[in-house]
Design a protein around this motif. Structure first.
Motif, mmCIF file in Angstrom:
data_model
loop_
_atom_site.group_PDB
_atom_site.id
_atom_site.type_symbol
_atom_site.label_atom_id
_atom_site.label_comp_id
_atom_site.label_asym_id
_atom_site.label_seq_id
_atom_site.Cartn_x
_atom_site.Cartn_y
_atom_site.Cartn_z
ATOM 1 N N TYR A 116 0.843 -1.207 0.000
ATOM 2 C CA TYR A 116 0.000 0.000 0.000
ATOM 3 C C TYR A 116 0.875 1.253 0.000
ATOM 4 N N TRP A 117 1.915 1.247 0.831
ATOM 5 C CA TRP A 117 2.790 2.406 0.913
ATOM 6 C C TRP A 117 3.675 2.522 -0.324
ATOM 7 N N VAL A 118 4.068 1.398 -0.896
ATOM 8 C CA VAL A 118 4.854 1.432 -2.141
ATOM 9 C C VAL A 118 4.036 2.077 -3.261
ATOM 10 N N ALA A 119 2.750 1.756 -3.309
ATOM 11 C CA ALA A 119 1.880 2.359 -4.322
ATOM 12 C C ALA A 119 1.785 3.864 -4.144
ATOM 13 N N LEU A 120 1.818 4.338 -2.917
ATOM 14 C CA LEU A 120 1.754 5.773 -2.658
ATOM 15 C C LEU A 120 3.071 6.474 -2.968
ATOM 16 N N TYR A 121 4.198 5.789 -2.689
ATOM 17 C CA TYR A 121 5.517 6.406 -2.851
ATOM 18 C C TYR A 121 6.441 5.450 -3.617
ATOM 19 N N PRO A 122 6.149 5.196 -4.882
ATOM 20 C CA PRO A 122 6.910 4.188 -5.626
ATOM 21 C C PRO A 122 8.373 4.547 -5.841
ATOM 22 N N ARG A 123 8.693 5.816 -5.847
ATOM 23 C CA ARG A 123 10.076 6.223 -6.090
ATOM 24 C C ARG A 123 10.912 6.260 -4.810
ATOM 25 N N ARG A 124 10.255 6.160 -3.681
ATOM 26 C CA ARG A 124 10.985 6.288 -2.421
ATOM 27 C C ARG A 124 11.059 4.976 -1.641
ATOM 28 N N ILE A 125 10.129 4.060 -1.878
ATOM 29 C CA ILE A 125 10.113 2.796 -1.140
ATOM 30 C C ILE A 125 10.275 1.642 -2.124
ATOM 31 N N THR A 126 11.250 0.788 -1.862
ATOM 32 C CA THR A 126 11.483 -0.416 -2.665
ATOM 33 C C THR A 126 11.326 -1.627 -1.757
ATOM 34 N N PRO A 127 10.270 -2.405 -1.921
ATOM 35 C CA PRO A 127 10.043 -3.517 -0.987
ATOM 36 C C PRO A 127 10.932 -4.719 -1.304
ATOM 37 N N PHE A 128 11.262 -5.458 -0.264
ATOM 38 C CA PHE A 128 11.912 -6.753 -0.431
ATOM 39 C C PHE A 128 11.062 -7.779 0.313
ATOM 40 N N HIS A 129 10.316 -8.568 -0.434
ATOM 41 C CA HIS A 129 9.463 -9.598 0.156
ATOM 42 C C HIS A 129 10.215 -10.928 0.112
ATOM 43 N N ARG A 130 10.621 -11.379 1.259
ATOM 44 C CA ARG A 130 11.412 -12.615 1.370
ATOM 45 C C ARG A 130 10.469 -13.767 1.722
ATOM 46 N N THR A 131 10.369 -14.734 0.836
ATOM 47 C CA THR A 131 9.402 -15.823 1.029
ATOM 48 C C THR A 131 10.053 -17.142 1.424
ATOM 49 N N SER A 132 11.373 -17.194 1.412
ATOM 50 C CA SER A 132 12.056 -18.432 1.794
ATOM 51 C C SER A 132 13.417 -18.068 2.376
ATOM 52 N N GLY A 133 14.169 -19.082 2.747
ATOM 53 C CA GLY A 133 15.492 -18.839 3.300
ATOM 54 C C GLY A 133 15.532 -19.057 4.793
ATOM 55 N N LYS A 134 16.698 -18.879 5.355
ATOM 56 C CA LYS A 134 16.928 -19.111 6.773
ATOM 57 C C LYS A 134 16.227 -18.052 7.621
ATOM 58 N N ALA A 135 15.654 -18.484 8.734
ATOM 59 C CA ALA A 135 14.956 -17.555 9.621
ATOM 60 C C ALA A 135 15.954 -16.670 10.356
#
Length: 437
Positions: A116-135
């Motif tokens: 939601y926030w990325v949609a509001l500020y696409p040039r300032r926020i770059t998300p990293f959604h981590r779906t796997s890997g070590k905890a």
């Protein structure tokens, strides 16, 4: 027959020797505790009367570098929006600021809030959604570094609320090419919730306002705390990068940077607000995680640190005492058990030989936490004398931490024997979830 001569069915002379050795061990424990108490007396006096070092405080106008701000988030739907909103309100130059919320395998609505926030500020926020890997936070940050721009990375936990000018204050020390990490001051935002949060507010005040600032004053070992701080990415890469097998990635990076010639800077006036635990069960899990992670660092780097020829004697002394701080609670418990044991085996004659030392015991046994006089000075410096009425209740927190940390030391030993993987216990949040701050 004297009970001492019956010890473990041993002959009288042997039994007496065993008791003498146990009494000597007890004396050693007391002396160690007194050393910790004196250490914190020195810190308190430095904070009161010493020269206060704030070497980078006045830097406000500069050619600010490109930085990346990482927000560590695992199931943080209650707090992530507030952190992003606060960062967006920063006075740091917008064209040199990249915000990367690190969504580490969240199962709640954290991802939806970030998007939601990325949609509001696409040039300032770059998300990293981590779906796997070590905890774990260290593993997530290690993966997220691929999104970094610039050589400076600031890191916040999702429950932190940075002020408008905080980013500049944390970046300023990096103009010094010898600085590898920077740490700001943590202040509880929910201090008035209940008795526990009030006690943690006192603990944080003593730990940052006095302890960390005194280390900065005395050119000792200020500690990077993993949040409300930053690292120089080239320095981190030079010392081997993030170690994802460490629970206390902040302590780990502090010591690796120091061993390789990089400085850690503490900026006491760079305040950021966190949400502290409001339940004792959550607090106990938090303390156990800190203890286990800290002692991992001790086992991995302790001897190398003590024998390093590149550190000053003051750095080696303070850094060693800091490394051992989570060993002191089980050592203190052992001292108490030894004292009771020797009393019941009629070893009072041995103990009275050192009555002068044991007169310091009530003072020295609190040396590991040393919270009481440090808290007093911190509260006075903060200008809130009324909080001193809670000081006696800190004994409750002291005893709970004593047994929690001792338990974690035992758990770490079992983990190492059976080669069990470390488990990251997330701290519970208490705010109501919201997409908008």
């Amino acid at each position: 027959m004297n009970p001492a001569t019956q010890l473990f069915w041993l002959p009288g002379s042997v039994g007496h020797t065993v008791l003498a050795l146990l009494a000597a061990l007890l004396l050693g424990i007391v002396l160690v505790m007194v050393i910790y108490a004196l250490r914190h007396v020195v810190f308190t006096l430095s904070r009161l009367f010493g020269r206060q070092r704030h070497p980078y405080l006045d830097i406000d106008n500069a050619q600010w570098p490109m930085i990346t701000v990482f927000i560590a988030a695992h199931n943080e739907e209650k707090v992530i929006a507030g952190c992003m909103q606060a960062l967006l309100n920063s006075n740091y130059p917008l064209d040199r600021l990249k915000i990367v919320p690190v969504n580490d395998r969240s199962s709640d609505t954290t991802r939806a809030i970030i998007d939601y926030w990325v949609a509001l500020y696409p040039r300032r926020i770059t998300p990293f959604h981590r779906t796997s890997g070590k905890a774990g936070k260290a593993a997530a940050l290690k993966d997220a570094l691929a999104y970094a721009q610039g050589d400076i990375a600031l890191i916040f936990d999702a429950d932190y609320v940075p002020g408008r000018g905080l980013l500049k204050q944390l970046v300023a020390p990096f103009f010094d090419p010898e600085v590898g990490a920077v740490m700001g001051r943590v202040v509880p935002v929910n201090a008035g919730a209940n008795l526990l949060t009030r006690l943690l507010d006192l603990e944080r005040a003593g730990g940052y306002q006095v302890d960390q600032q005194a280390r900065m004053n005395l050119r000792l070992v200020p500690q990077y705390g993993g949040t409300v701080g930053g690292v120089r990415l080239s320095a981190v890469a030079a010392v081997g990068g993030w170690h994802d097998d460490m629970l206390a990635e902040d302590t780990d990076i502090t010591y690796r940077l120091l061993l390789n010639g990089w400085k850690t800077i503490y900026t006491n006036r760079s305040e950021c607000y966190e949400e502290v635990p409001q339940d004792w069960a959550v607090r106990i899990k938090q303390v156990k995680r800190w203890s286990k992670g800290h002692n991992q660092v001790l086992l991995r780097y302790g001897w190398r640190f003590v024998t390093s020829p590149y550190l000053s004697w003051r750095e080696r002394l303070d850094g060693t005492l800091l490394l051992l701080v989570f060993v002191m609670p089980p050592l203190l418990l052992l001292g108490w058990l030894l004292a009771v044991f020797l009393y019941f085996f009629n070893a009072s004659a041995l103990l009275t030989q050192w009555i002068g030392v044991f007169a310091l015991m009530a003072y020295g046994t609190m040396g590991n936490f040393a919270a009481f006089f440090e808290i007093v000075i911190a509260v006075l410096l903060d200008g809130n004398r009324r909080r001193l009425r809670l000081l006696p209740f800190n004994l409750l927190g002291f005893f709970i931490s004593l047994f929690s940390i001792s338990s974690s030391v035992y758990s770490l030993a079992i983990d190492r024997i059976f080669k069990r993987e470390m488990v990251w216990d997330k701290t519970v949040r208490y705010r109501k979830p919201s997409i908008e701050s």
